[in-house]
Motif scaffolding. Structure first.
Motif, mmCIF file in Angstrom:
data_model
loop_
_atom_site.group_PDB
_atom_site.id
_atom_site.type_symbol
_atom_site.label_atom_id
_atom_site.label_comp_id
_atom_site.label_asym_id
_atom_site.label_seq_id
_atom_site.Cartn_x
_atom_site.Cartn_y
_atom_site.Cartn_z
ATOM 1 N N ILE A 1 0.023 3.634 10.562
ATOM 2 C CA ILE A 1 -0.531 2.412 8.992
ATOM 3 C C ILE A 1 0.461 1.859 8.533
ATOM 4 N N LYS A 2 1.925 2.175 8.457
ATOM 5 C CA LYS A 2 3.514 1.660 8.312
ATOM 6 C C LYS A 2 2.620 -0.023 8.210
ATOM 7 N N MET A 3 2.580 -0.136 10.291
ATOM 8 C CA MET A 3 2.414 -0.864 10.327
ATOM 9 C C MET A 3 1.352 -1.846 9.888
ATOM 10 N N ILE A 4 0.311 -1.243 10.039
ATOM 11 C CA ILE A 4 -1.461 -2.109 9.312
ATOM 12 C C ILE A 4 -0.629 -2.473 7.823
ATOM 13 N N SER A 5 -0.150 -2.018 7.182
ATOM 14 C CA SER A 5 0.036 -1.672 5.769
ATOM 15 C C SER A 5 1.171 -3.066 5.428
ATOM 16 N N LYS A 6 1.046 -4.307 6.109
ATOM 17 C CA LYS A 6 3.115 -5.068 6.387
ATOM 18 C C LYS A 6 2.275 -6.305 6.266
ATOM 19 N N MET B 1 0.772 -1.079 0.436
ATOM 20 C CA MET B 1 0.441 0.012 0.174
ATOM 21 C C MET B 1 0.746 1.205 0.055
ATOM 22 N N GLU B 2 0.570 2.423 -1.197
ATOM 23 C CA GLU B 2 1.749 3.484 -1.224
ATOM 24 C C GLU B 2 1.319 4.552 -0.196
ATOM 25 N N ILE B 3 1.298 4.969 0.790
ATOM 26 C CA ILE B 3 1.290 5.876 1.757
ATOM 27 C C ILE B 3 1.505 6.952 1.339
ATOM 28 N N ASN C 1 -9.763 -2.421 8.906
ATOM 29 C CA ASN C 1 -10.732 -3.355 8.498
ATOM 30 C C ASN C 1 -10.445 -1.607 7.108
ATOM 31 N N TRP C 2 -10.676 -0.264 7.054
ATOM 32 C CA TRP C 2 -11.002 0.244 6.306
ATOM 33 C C TRP C 2 -9.483 0.523 5.461
ATOM 34 N N PHE C 3 -8.592 -0.470 5.733
ATOM 35 C CA PHE C 3 -7.121 -0.467 4.560
ATOM 36 C C PHE C 3 -6.934 -1.440 3.739
ATOM 37 N N LYS C 4 -8.657 -2.502 3.614
ATOM 38 C CA LYS C 4 -8.595 -3.982 3.371
ATOM 39 C C LYS C 4 -8.357 -3.296 1.415
ATOM 40 N N ASN C 5 -8.385 -3.840 0.602
ATOM 41 C CA ASN C 5 -8.675 -3.350 -0.917
ATOM 42 C C ASN C 5 -7.932 -2.200 -0.733
ATOM 43 N N VAL C 6 -7.106 -1.328 -0.379
ATOM 44 C CA VAL C 6 -6.834 -0.205 -0.982
ATOM 45 C C VAL C 6 -5.136 0.023 -1.222
ATOM 46 N N ASN C 7 -5.042 0.460 -2.528
ATOM 47 C CA ASN C 7 -3.943 0.383 -2.825
ATOM 48 C C ASN C 7 -2.804 1.616 -2.664
ATOM 49 N N THR C 8 -3.979 2.936 -2.118
ATOM 50 C CA THR C 8 -3.100 4.910 -1.539
ATOM 51 C C THR C 8 -4.033 4.986 -1.212
#
Ligand code: SF4
Length: 286
Positions: free
Chosen positions: A281-286, A1-3, A253-260
């Motif tokens: 968010i970086k931790m969630i995206s790992k 996921m791009e932040i 759950n907000w970040f499921k299927n989120v690319n950016t």
């Protein structure tokens, strides 16, 4: 996921100025103590907590600025970046309090323009949020100032021309257009001056011009400009958006299927709070 961290975001000039004023006052031995914030100097709980730890006292709650003054008997009172009505200054002076004014210069531009038109016998339409301290400060200038917050308020309004129209500095650049248009239809000769400040406008424009699947706005729930950022994102940029006060409010759950995911923050949000959100968010995206 791009932040993506959007820019500009975070502290505006008016907030930085207000914080410097109050911290300098606390550190200055020649200024009468204790120092009180009359209402929160800016709308961010973590900042208020830090100021309290420095010894600066808060008076806040479901009261207006005039009522809050009843809780202060001595020392120095600091007027917040949102400004205050002339009666607040008069009452503080009468109580013998030392007054330090941290009102944002942009808010004073609005006050001064209103006074100029009142002196020329205009009625004033002020577009703002009921109960917000900036609106409270403006409405206290004169009984010839009429608050409108939405299109219904304009429909119900019955005032005589000439009319000058202005607004709170932290509204949505996009919502206000509809209100201005409705006023123009009802009062075709009204003089309209949009006074949403540059800091607010720029942050909202960045939100509109971004590309993301999700946008996290970091800011206090009581912060008008943070709330408007989230609304502009959701309603005008049509990007799913959440307003969070800190990293503990993020939901995986907000970040499921989120690319950016993009991150922005309100004008009263400290950079370290935003950074903590980014790290989470970086931790969630790992
Ligand atoms: S948001 Fe705008 S008006 Fe409010 S304190 Fe910041 S610069 Fe001043």
């Amino acid at each position: 996921m791009e932040i993506k961290k959007l820019s500009p975001q975070g502290y505006c000039g008016g907030v930085k100025r207000a914080l410097k004023i109050i911290i300098d006052a606390q550190n200055n031995p020649s200024i009468k103590k204790p120092i009180y914030m009359l209402g929160n100097i800016i709308h961010n709980k973590s900042v208020i907590k830090k100021l309290n730890e420095l010894g600066i006292k808060s008076v806040d709650g479901k009261k207006n600025r005039l009522e809050l003054l009843d809780e202060i008997e001595s020392g120095t009172v600091v007027i917040s970046a949102h400004g205050a009505s002339p009666d607040v200054f008069k009452k503080a002076k009468k109580k013998g309090l030392n007054i330090i004014d941290a009102t944002c210069p942009n808010v004073y531009v609005v006050h001064n323009n209103i006074k100029k038109y009142l002196n020329n016998d205009f009625n004033i339409i002020y577009i703002g949020t009921k109960g917000h301290p900036e609106a409270e400060g403006v409405l206290g200038i004169s009984s010839k100032i009429f608050l409108v917050s939405n299109l219904d308020d304009i429909e119900n309004l019955k005032i005589a021309e000439p009319i000058y129209v202005t607004n709170q500095t932290t509204l949505s650049v996009y919502d206000i257009k509809d209100i201005f248009n409705a006023i123009k239809i009802k009062y075709s000769n009204a003089i309209i001056e949009d006074k949403i400040c540059n800091a607010t406008t720029l942050r909202q424009k960045v939100i509109m011009n971004q590309k993301a699947d999700l946008c996290i706005v970091v800011g206090d729930k009581t912060s008008s400009n943070s709330f408007k950022l989230q609304q502009v994102c959701q309603n005008n940029a049509h990007i799913k958006s959440y307003l969070v006060e800190n990293e503990t409010e993020l939901d995986d759950n907000w970040f499921k299927n989120v690319n950016t995911v993009s991150i922005t923050s309100g004008a009263s949000t400290p950079p370290e709070v935003t950074q903590a959100v980014i790290e989470k968010i970086k931790m969630i995206s790992k």
